[in-house]
Design an enzyme around this catalytic site. Structure first.
Site, PDB file in Angstrom:
ATOM      1  N   ASP A 178       0.847  -1.192   0.000  1.00  0.00           N
ATOM      2  CA  ASP A 178       0.000   0.000   0.000  1.00  0.00           C
ATOM      3  C   ASP A 178       0.879   1.237   0.000  1.00  0.00           C
ATOM      4  OD1 ASP A 178      -2.324   1.487   0.022  1.00  0.00           O
ATOM      5  OD2 ASP A 178      -3.155   0.560   1.824  1.00  0.00           O
ATOM      6  N   GLY A 179       0.278   2.365  -0.240  1.00  0.00           N
ATOM      7  CA  GLY A 179       0.991   3.628  -0.181  1.00  0.00           C
ATOM      8  C   GLY A 179       0.785   4.291   1.168  1.00  0.00           C
ATOM      9  N   ALA A 180       1.280   5.506   1.306  1.00  0.00           N
ATOM     10  CA  ALA A 180       1.087   6.279   2.534  1.00  0.00           C
ATOM     11  C   ALA A 180       1.181   7.758   2.195  1.00  0.00           C
ATOM     12  CB  ALA A 180       2.127   5.908   3.582  1.00  0.00           C
ATOM     13  N   ASP A 181       0.497   8.567   2.985  1.00  0.00           N
ATOM     14  CA  ASP A 181       0.553  10.015   2.790  1.00  0.00           C
ATOM     15  C   ASP A 181       1.756  10.619   3.502  1.00  0.00           C
ATOM     16  OD1 ASP A 181      -1.903   9.976   1.347  1.00  0.00           O
ATOM     17  OD2 ASP A 181      -2.954   9.777   3.253  1.00  0.00           O
ATOM     18  N   GLY A 220      -5.051   7.476   3.966  1.00  0.00           N
ATOM     19  CA  GLY A 220      -6.459   7.796   3.767  1.00  0.00           C
ATOM     20  C   GLY A 220      -6.722   8.977   2.869  1.00  0.00           C
ATOM     21  N   GLY A 271      -6.749   8.882  -0.168  1.00  0.00           N
ATOM     22  CA  GLY A 271      -7.606   8.365  -1.232  1.00  0.00           C
ATOM     23  C   GLY A 271      -8.970   7.919  -0.754  1.00  0.00           C
ATOM     24  N   GLU A 320      -8.369  -0.214   4.161  1.00  0.00           N
ATOM     25  CA  GLU A 320      -6.919  -0.379   4.180  1.00  0.00           C
ATOM     26  C   GLU A 320      -6.447  -0.878   5.540  1.00  0.00           C
ATOM     27  OE1 GLU A 320      -5.381   2.922   0.917  1.00  0.00           O
ATOM     28  OE2 GLU A 320      -5.655   3.532   3.003  1.00  0.00           O
TER      29      GLU A 320
END
Length: 224
Positions: free
Chosen positions: A81-84, A95, A97, A103
């Site tokens: 997954d990605g992260a901010d 979050g 997105g 998630e």
């Protein structure tokens, strides 16, 4: 121009082995992970994906990646997954997105979590990026008022059309802004005590490996 997101997203696929159940995150970086996995599946890799959003599910299906729901798997081998934002203690905000609830549920069911990011996502303290909280529509304004009393500023997330953004779960998102989350554990506890907050975007004890792409195209692997 170097595409850091593509480099990081594709690098994470090296951890995926035949027969794995793979959590598929949501966002602009993990998009490239899913594209690469689709290519690998078409070349003979056998995996089962668990999508964290309708957007991810649609992408995976279009690429021919077999999917199951979280209800139908006992556990997940790896989630990518990605992260901010991610701080030096492996704590993150996710979050942006809008998929934070799913998630986090998928991450919790995973034996290993890999986050793919470009280097600007690595920060000393969390808070430059808004912290999303998913709230039920009933009484969301009351949640906003409760946070205001604690001197916490929130913005109701809206679509570009101006309509209220609605998550895949039918909820709203309040973004906490102008706040630094140095004591993330305290914030996690504070938010958990407010009725109507379904989930928040603080991911404090999840990530095992960070795949970080730098501006020059190099990859840095940061392991817990």
């Amino acid at each position: 121009m170097i595409n850091q997101k593509k480099i990081a997203g594709e690098k994470a696929c090296e951890w995926i082995k035949d027969g794995m159940v793979v959590g598929l995150g949501t966002g602009s970086t993990v998009y490239y992970t899913i594209e690469k996995l689709g290519e690998m599946v078409n070349n003979g890799l056998h995996i089962t994906g668990v999508a964290t959003s309708e957007e991810t599910s649609k992408q995976a299906q279009n690429l021919g990646i077999p999917l199951k729901s979280l209800n139908d798997v006992a556990e997940i081998d790896i989630t990518i997954d990605g992260a901010d934002e991610i701080d030096t203690d492996f704590q993150g905000i996710k979050g942006g997105g809008g998929a934070l609830l799913r998630e986090k549920m998928v991450a919790s069911a995973s034996l290993k979590n890999i986050w793919v990011v470009s280097e600007e996502k690595l920060v000393r303290n969390l808070g430059k990026f808004p912290l999303p909280i998913e709230v039920i529509p009933f009484g969301w304004k009351q949640i906003e008022r409760t946070l205001e009393k604690e001197h916490v500023q929130t913005i109701l997330r809206r679509q570009s059309s101006g309509e209220i953004y609605v998550t895949n779960n039918g909820n709203y998102i309040l973004d906490i802004v102008n706040q630094t989350f140095r004591d993330a554990e305290m914030w996690q506890e504070k938010l958990a005590q407010i009725p109507g907050i379904v989930e928040h975007g603080l991911f404090l004890h999840y990530v095992d490996i960070i795949v970080c792409a730098k501006a020059n195209g190099e990859i840095e692997l940061i392991k817990k």
